[in-house]
Design a protein around this motif. Structure first.
Motif, PDB file in Angstrom:
ATOM      1  N   THR A  48       0.903  -0.948  -0.134  1.00  0.00           N
ATOM      2  CA  THR A  48      -0.457   0.133  -0.016  1.00  0.00           C
ATOM      3  C   THR A  48       1.025   1.462  -0.225  1.00  0.00           C
ATOM      4  N   LEU A  50       0.486   5.194   0.907  1.00  0.00           N
ATOM      5  CA  LEU A  50      -0.363   6.628   1.078  1.00  0.00           C
ATOM      6  C   LEU A  50      -0.407   7.387   0.259  1.00  0.00           C
ATOM      7  N   PRO A  80     -11.563   9.001   2.148  1.00  0.00           N
ATOM      8  CA  PRO A  80     -10.553   8.225   1.409  1.00  0.00           C
ATOM      9  C   PRO A  80     -10.662   7.418   0.506  1.00  0.00           C
ATOM     10  N   THR A  82      -9.294   4.693  -2.688  1.00  0.00           N
ATOM     11  CA  THR A  82      -8.326   3.870  -3.763  1.00  0.00           C
ATOM     12  C   THR A  82      -8.541   2.734  -4.443  1.00  0.00           C
ATOM     13  N   LEU A 115      -3.678   4.358  -1.786  1.00  0.00           N
ATOM     14  CA  LEU A 115      -5.020   5.005  -0.970  1.00  0.00           C
ATOM     15  C   LEU A 115      -4.734   6.326  -0.471  1.00  0.00           C
ATOM     16  N   THR A 117      -6.023  10.090   0.661  1.00  0.00           N
ATOM     17  CA  THR A 117      -6.973  10.840   2.009  1.00  0.00           C
ATOM     18  C   THR A 117      -7.029  11.992   1.741  1.00  0.00           C
ATOM     19  N   HIS A 126      -7.314  10.525   8.498  1.00  0.00           N
ATOM     20  CA  HIS A 126      -7.946   9.243   7.667  1.00  0.00           C
ATOM     21  C   HIS A 126      -6.298   8.407   7.530  1.00  0.00           C
ATOM     22  N   SER A 129      -4.638   7.511  11.301  1.00  0.00           N
ATOM     23  CA  SER A 129      -4.687   5.754  11.517  1.00  0.00           C
ATOM     24  C   SER A 129      -4.297   5.510   9.945  1.00  0.00           C
ATOM     25  N   SER A 130      -4.129   5.306   9.395  1.00  0.00           N
ATOM     26  CA  SER A 130      -3.453   4.262   8.261  1.00  0.00           C
ATOM     27  C   SER A 130      -1.851   3.831   9.044  1.00  0.00           C
ATOM     28  N   SER A 133      -2.337   1.615  11.643  1.00  0.00           N
ATOM     29  CA  SER A 133      -2.654   0.422  10.695  1.00  0.00           C
ATOM     30  C   SER A 133      -1.724  -0.682  10.337  1.00  0.00           C
ATOM     31  N   ILE A 137       1.538  -0.976   4.353  1.00  0.00           N
ATOM     32  CA  ILE A 137       2.376   1.011   4.207  1.00  0.00           C
ATOM     33  C   ILE A 137       3.340   0.507   3.749  1.00  0.00           C
TER      34      ILE A 137
END
Length: 291
Positions: A48, A50, A80, A82, A115, A117, A126, A129-130, A133, A137
């Motif tokens: 992922t 960001l 968000p 994707t 992703l 945001t 957002h 928190s990503s 998580s 990433i």
């Protein structure tokens, strides 16, 4: 039916062969189940990347360019978004960095998850928190409007947001629970809208943000001292909230390397004009190098 009963009778018999087969089966089955479940979990978890930055910087437009290869009108994101993309055939992943250019053997280009945001101050949770998580990433693309950075207010907003992100990455690295620490997350600073007449050149975007980050660092450090927070609280003391090299008079992106954060800077435009709109090639090259 009789064969099954005969097999069960033999398997439960006290013979050496039955005991060995049962032992091997009991030891092998959990390993096979674990391997199967692990492979399924890995297959579902795409690398992922960001996209984040202040509102209006062009994050959603860059997402569209990377996902479809073409530019299209976008609006300011409120939630968000994707997109699953496949690395272009012209871009090498890190695992292919030593592959010869003359190697014509087929290879499967990896897929990634982008992703996007929201950049509004009230919606930046957002992005935060990503980052905290357990998702895979692999990197951050911090997109800024090069023209907006020519104003003091725009520069300060971008620097304060970038400061929060870099400090979070710094703490993530220094507070890792294992001796090896968590996997480093690199940052690509995308100086967008280079086609606008009032935009700052890429080199100036870098130096302006470094200078402003230094000011934010001093301001927040002074705020901590004025609030009376002591060094007894390891989570909120001055050194723990100091970005980069502690005590340094100026801030440079290179200071983040000791905290496991590598920062690169590229410029471009997401309006779809030119041979390489949005410097998509540079973004893909960076993404491929970090997969």
């Amino acid at each position: 039916m009789a064969k099954i009963e005969d097999w069960l009778t033999w398997a439960l018999s006290p013979t050496i062969s039955a005991i060995l087969v049962t032992l091997i089966f009991s030891l092998t089955l959990p390993v096979l189940i674990h391997y199967y479940l692990y492979k399924r979990a890995v297959a579902r978890e795409l690398p992922t990347f960001l996209l984040l930055g202040p509102s209006g910087g062009g994050k959603t437009a860059l997402l569209t360019l990377l996902a479809t290869g073409t530019a299209s009108p976008t609006h300011i994101s409120q939630a968000p978004q994707t997109a699953i993309c496949q690395l272009p055939s012209t871009t090498r992943a890190s695992e292919d960095q030593y592959r010869s250019e003359n190697d014509t053997s087929s290879r499967s280009q990896p897929s990634i998850l982008l992703l996007d945001t929201p950049g509004h101050g009230k919606l930046r949770h957002h992005a935060f928190s990503s980052l905290t998580s357990p998702a895979a990433i692999k990197g951050l693309l911090f997109v800024v409007d090069s023209a907006v950075l020519s104003s003091a207010a725009g520069l300060t907003e971008a620097a304060e947001y970038l400061y929060d992100i870099l400090l979070l990455l710094q703490k993530r690295h220094t507070q890792g629970k294992t001796s090896k620490g968590p996997q480093a997350i690199p940052v690509l600073l995308v100086a967008n809208k280079q086609d606008v007449f009032t935009s700052l050149p890429v080199g100036l975007v870098k130096s302006k943000l470094e200078e402003e980050l230094g000011k934010v660092r001093l301001t927040r450090s002074k705020g901590l001292l004025d609030s009376g927070i002591g060094v007894e609280d390891d989570d909120t003391d001055e050194e723990g909230n100091w970005l980069g090299e502690y005590g340094a008079k100026t801030f440079k992106f290179s200071q983040m390397r000791e905290h496991g954060v590598e920062i690169d800077v590229v410029g471009g435009s997401t309006n779809g004009e030119g041979e390489d709109p949005g410097s998509v090639h540079e973004c893909w090259s960076w993404i491929g190098a970090n997969i």
